[in-house]
Scaffold this motif. Structure first.
Motif, PDB file in Angstrom:
ATOM      1  N   PRO A 155      11.774   1.604 -15.977  1.00  9.83           N
ATOM      2  CA  PRO A 155      11.621   0.138 -16.036  1.00  9.83           C
ATOM      3  C   PRO A 155      12.084  -0.552 -14.750  1.00  9.83           C
ATOM      4  CG  PRO A 155      12.684   0.948 -18.031  1.00  9.83           C
ATOM      5  CD  PRO A 155      12.595   2.106 -17.088  1.00  9.83           C
ATOM      6  N   PHE A 156      13.167  -0.061 -14.160  1.00 11.72           N
ATOM      7  CA  PHE A 156      13.644  -0.649 -12.910  1.00 11.72           C
ATOM      8  C   PHE A 156      12.689  -0.343 -11.754  1.00 11.72           C
ATOM      9  CE2 PHE A 156      17.519  -0.568 -15.436  1.00 11.72           C
ATOM     10  CZ  PHE A 156      17.971  -1.869 -15.239  1.00 11.72           C
ATOM     11  N   ALA A 157      12.091   0.835 -11.782  1.00 15.37           N
ATOM     12  CA  ALA A 157      11.111   1.195 -10.745  1.00 15.37           C
ATOM     13  C   ALA A 157       9.878   0.311 -10.868  1.00 15.37           C
ATOM     14  CB  ALA A 157      10.737   2.664 -10.853  1.00 15.37           C
ATOM     15  N   PHE A 158       9.379   0.115 -12.084  1.00 18.64           N
ATOM     16  CA  PHE A 158       8.208  -0.746 -12.267  1.00 18.64           C
ATOM     17  C   PHE A 158       8.502  -2.180 -11.854  1.00 18.64           C
ATOM     18  CE2 PHE A 158       6.822   2.531 -15.480  1.00 18.64           C
ATOM     19  CZ  PHE A 158       5.827   3.050 -14.665  1.00 18.64           C
ATOM     20  N   PHE A 159       9.705  -2.676 -12.134  1.00 16.68           N
ATOM     21  CA  PHE A 159      10.086  -4.018 -11.693  1.00 16.68           C
ATOM     22  C   PHE A 159      10.105  -4.083 -10.169  1.00 16.68           C
ATOM     23  CE2 PHE A 159      13.420  -7.296 -10.827  1.00 16.68           C
ATOM     24  CZ  PHE A 159      12.675  -8.395 -11.243  1.00 16.68           C
TER      25      PHE A 159
ATOM     26  N   VAL B 182       7.549  -5.953  -5.001  1.00 17.36           N
ATOM     27  CA  VAL B 182       6.882  -5.698  -3.714  1.00 17.36           C
ATOM     28  C   VAL B 182       5.470  -6.278  -3.739  1.00 17.36           C
ATOM     29  CG1 VAL B 182       5.986  -3.911  -2.171  1.00 17.36           C
ATOM     30  CG2 VAL B 182       8.307  -3.719  -3.095  1.00 17.36           C
ATOM     31  N   PHE B 183       4.727  -6.015  -4.813  1.00 19.66           N
ATOM     32  CA  PHE B 183       3.367  -6.558  -4.900  1.00 19.66           C
ATOM     33  C   PHE B 183       3.377  -8.078  -4.982  1.00 19.66           C
ATOM     34  CE2 PHE B 183       2.298  -2.177  -5.918  1.00 19.66           C
ATOM     35  CZ  PHE B 183       1.107  -2.033  -5.215  1.00 19.66           C
ATOM     36  N   ALA B 184       4.342  -8.645  -5.700  1.00 24.30           N
ATOM     37  CA  ALA B 184       4.438 -10.101  -5.794  1.00 24.30           C
ATOM     38  C   ALA B 184       4.694 -10.716  -4.423  1.00 24.30           C
ATOM     39  CB  ALA B 184       5.549 -10.488  -6.770  1.00 24.30           C
ATOM     40  N   ALA B 185       5.579 -10.101  -3.654  1.00 25.01           N
ATOM     41  CA  ALA B 185       5.871 -10.612  -2.314  1.00 25.01           C
ATOM     42  C   ALA B 185       4.663 -10.458  -1.389  1.00 25.01           C
ATOM     43  CB  ALA B 185       7.089  -9.887  -1.733  1.00 25.01           C
ATOM     44  N   ALA B 186       3.923  -9.374  -1.550  1.00 22.69           N
ATOM     45  CA  ALA B 186       2.772  -9.128  -0.679  1.00 22.69           C
ATOM     46  C   ALA B 186       1.597 -10.051  -0.995  1.00 22.69           C
ATOM     47  CB  ALA B 186       2.326  -7.667  -0.796  1.00 22.69           C
ATOM     48  N   PHE B 187       1.380 -10.327  -2.281  1.00 23.08           N
ATOM     49  CA  PHE B 187       0.177 -11.042  -2.683  1.00 23.08           C
ATOM     50  C   PHE B 187       0.439 -12.450  -3.219  1.00 23.08           C
ATOM     51  CE2 PHE B 187      -0.864  -6.493  -3.063  1.00 23.08           C
ATOM     52  CZ  PHE B 187      -1.893  -6.452  -2.129  1.00 23.08           C
ATOM     53  N   GLY B 188       1.686 -12.922  -3.107  1.00 21.41           N
ATOM     54  CA  GLY B 188       2.000 -14.284  -3.526  1.00 21.41           C
ATOM     55  C   GLY B 188       2.029 -14.496  -5.026  1.00 21.41           C
TER      56      GLY B 188
ATOM     57  N   LEU C  19      15.628  -7.073  -3.252  1.00 19.17           N
ATOM     58  CA  LEU C  19      15.292  -5.790  -2.629  1.00 19.17           C
ATOM     59  C   LEU C  19      16.502  -5.177  -1.941  1.00 19.17           C
ATOM     60  CD1 LEU C  19      11.643  -6.205  -1.320  1.00 19.17           C
ATOM     61  CD2 LEU C  19      12.472  -5.335  -3.494  1.00 19.17           C
ATOM     62  N   LEU C  20      17.419  -6.014  -1.467  1.00 16.48           N
ATOM     63  CA  LEU C  20      18.659  -5.476  -0.899  1.00 16.48           C
ATOM     64  C   LEU C  20      19.472  -4.764  -1.981  1.00 16.48           C
ATOM     65  CD1 LEU C  20      20.533  -5.122   1.516  1.00 16.48           C
ATOM     66  CD2 LEU C  20      21.541  -7.356   0.955  1.00 16.48           C
ATOM     67  N   VAL C  21      19.518  -5.334  -3.162  1.00 15.49           N
ATOM     68  CA  VAL C  21      20.202  -4.679  -4.289  1.00 15.49           C
ATOM     69  C   VAL C  21      19.504  -3.351  -4.603  1.00 15.49           C
ATOM     70  CG1 VAL C  21      20.666  -4.848  -6.775  1.00 15.49           C
ATOM     71  CG2 VAL C  21      21.137  -6.802  -5.278  1.00 15.49           C
ATOM     72  N   TYR C  22      18.186  -3.345  -4.554  1.00 17.11           N
ATOM     73  CA  TYR C  22      17.437  -2.112  -4.800  1.00 17.11           C
ATOM     74  C   TYR C  22      17.720  -1.054  -3.732  1.00 17.11           C
ATOM     75  CZ  TYR C  22      14.646  -3.066  -8.936  1.00 17.11           C
ATOM     76  OH  TYR C  22      14.242  -3.273 -10.225  1.00 17.11           O
ATOM     77  N   VAL C  23      17.910  -1.455  -2.491  1.00 19.07           N
ATOM     78  CA  VAL C  23      18.264  -0.489  -1.439  1.00 19.07           C
ATOM     79  C   VAL C  23      19.574   0.209  -1.816  1.00 19.07           C
ATOM     80  CG1 VAL C  23      19.016  -0.222   0.963  1.00 19.07           C
ATOM     81  CG2 VAL C  23      17.008  -1.612   0.444  1.00 19.07           C
ATOM     82  N   GLY C  24      20.570  -0.580  -2.225  1.00 19.48           N
ATOM     83  CA  GLY C  24      21.854   0.006  -2.636  1.00 19.48           C
ATOM     84  C   GLY C  24      21.721   0.874  -3.875  1.00 19.48           C
ATOM     85  N   ALA C  25      20.995   0.381  -4.885  1.00 24.27           N
ATOM     86  CA  ALA C  25      20.826   1.143  -6.127  1.00 24.27           C
ATOM     87  C   ALA C  25      20.042   2.432  -5.885  1.00 24.27           C
ATOM     88  CB  ALA C  25      20.107   0.284  -7.172  1.00 24.27           C
ATOM     89  N   ALA C  26      19.007   2.357  -5.065  1.00 22.98           N
ATOM     90  CA  ALA C  26      18.212   3.556  -4.771  1.00 22.98           C
ATOM     91  C   ALA C  26      19.054   4.585  -4.040  1.00 22.98           C
ATOM     92  CB  ALA C  26      16.982   3.188  -3.946  1.00 22.98           C
TER      93      ALA C  26
ATOM     94  N   LEU D 225       0.830  -1.211   0.000  1.00 25.45           N
ATOM     95  CA  LEU D 225       0.000   0.000   0.000  1.00 25.45           C
ATOM     96  C   LEU D 225       0.865   1.262   0.000  1.00 25.45           C
ATOM     97  CD1 LEU D 225      -2.796   1.342   0.202  1.00 25.45           C
ATOM     98  CD2 LEU D 225      -2.604   1.111   2.699  1.00 25.45           C
ATOM     99  N   THR D 226       2.020   1.176   0.599  1.00 25.83           N
ATOM    100  CA  THR D 226       2.943   2.319   0.645  1.00 25.83           C
ATOM    101  C   THR D 226       3.262   2.817  -0.761  1.00 25.83           C
ATOM    102  OG1 THR D 226       3.907   1.549   2.715  1.00 25.83           O
ATOM    103  CG2 THR D 226       5.209   3.098   1.441  1.00 25.83           C
ATOM    104  N   ILE D 227       3.472   1.892  -1.689  1.00 25.03           N
ATOM    105  CA  ILE D 227       3.782   2.288  -3.073  1.00 25.03           C
ATOM    106  C   ILE D 227       2.609   3.048  -3.675  1.00 25.03           C
ATOM    107  CG2 ILE D 227       4.152   1.410  -5.418  1.00 25.03           C
ATOM    108  CD1 ILE D 227       5.927  -0.751  -4.201  1.00 25.03           C
TER     109      ILE D 227
END
Length: 188
Positions: free
Chosen positions: A46-50, A55-61, A147-154, A8-10
């Motif tokens: 494209p990287f943001a949409f991925f 996040v949605f995939a992890a939240a909703f399976g 997501l850890l890679v995304y933390v570094g990239a962000a 929901l944060t997104i």
């Protein structure tokens, strides 16, 4: 529960930014200037949409590239939710404090006044601080390697954008901006 809030944060984050941009558009201000000066910015969506999908995939399976987690801890996930909520609060306060000066990207053609009040009296880049809180919070809720890679990239991308904006602000506002830099930290 934590997973749904992280997703929901997104929605809330994008909703706040796009709503603000639409409201400004109605008053004649084009706030969306992303990629106007640096054409390499077209690589970011494209990287943001991925990321949003992950996040949605992890939240909703939904199907995901990786479902392997570093750890599973409810207290850490709740800390992630708290960081997401703090990030949304910082983002909202930033949008309010910005007033008519809000832009996504650098507006070299029609920059507005330098904002140094509200949350900008505590951080020169509160929107990026809010985004960083959200990304880190989502990692704590969904602790996987992607997501850890995304933390570094962000972190790298936010800092890169801040440096670009600072160069513009120094040229455009001169001494006023330099004095502001002397009073207020870049991030926290």
């Amino acid at each position: 529960m934590q997973r749904y809030f992280a997703a929901l944060t997104i929605v809330l984050m994008l909703g706040m930014v796009l709503t603000r941009a639409c409201v400004m558009r109605r008053t004649g201000v084009r706030a969306l200037k992303f990629g106007a000066l640096d054409k390499r910015d077209f690589l970011i969506p494209p990287f943001a949409f991925f990321y949003f999908y992950l996040v949605f995939a992890a939240a909703f399976g939904w199907p995901a590239v990786s479902t392997q987690a570093f750890f599973e801890s409810d207290p850490i996930a709740w800390a992630g939710v708290a960081l997401c909520a703090a990030g949304l609060a910082v983002l909202l306060w930033s949008l309010v404090s910005f007033g008519r000066s809000f832009r996504v990207g650098i507006d070299a053609d029609h920059p507005d006044k330098l904002v140094t009040t509200g949350i900008f009296a505590f951080s020169r880049n509160p929107i990026y601080v809010g985004f960083a809180f959200i990304v880190l919070g989502q990692f704590l809720v969904f602790p996987n390697w992607i997501l850890l890679v995304y933390v570094g990239a962000a972190t790298w991308l936010f800092h890169r954008q801040v440096l670009l904006e600072e160069r513009f602000l120094k040229r455009h506002y001169g001494q006023e901006y330099l004095e502001y830099c002397g009073r207020v930290r870049r991030y926290l």
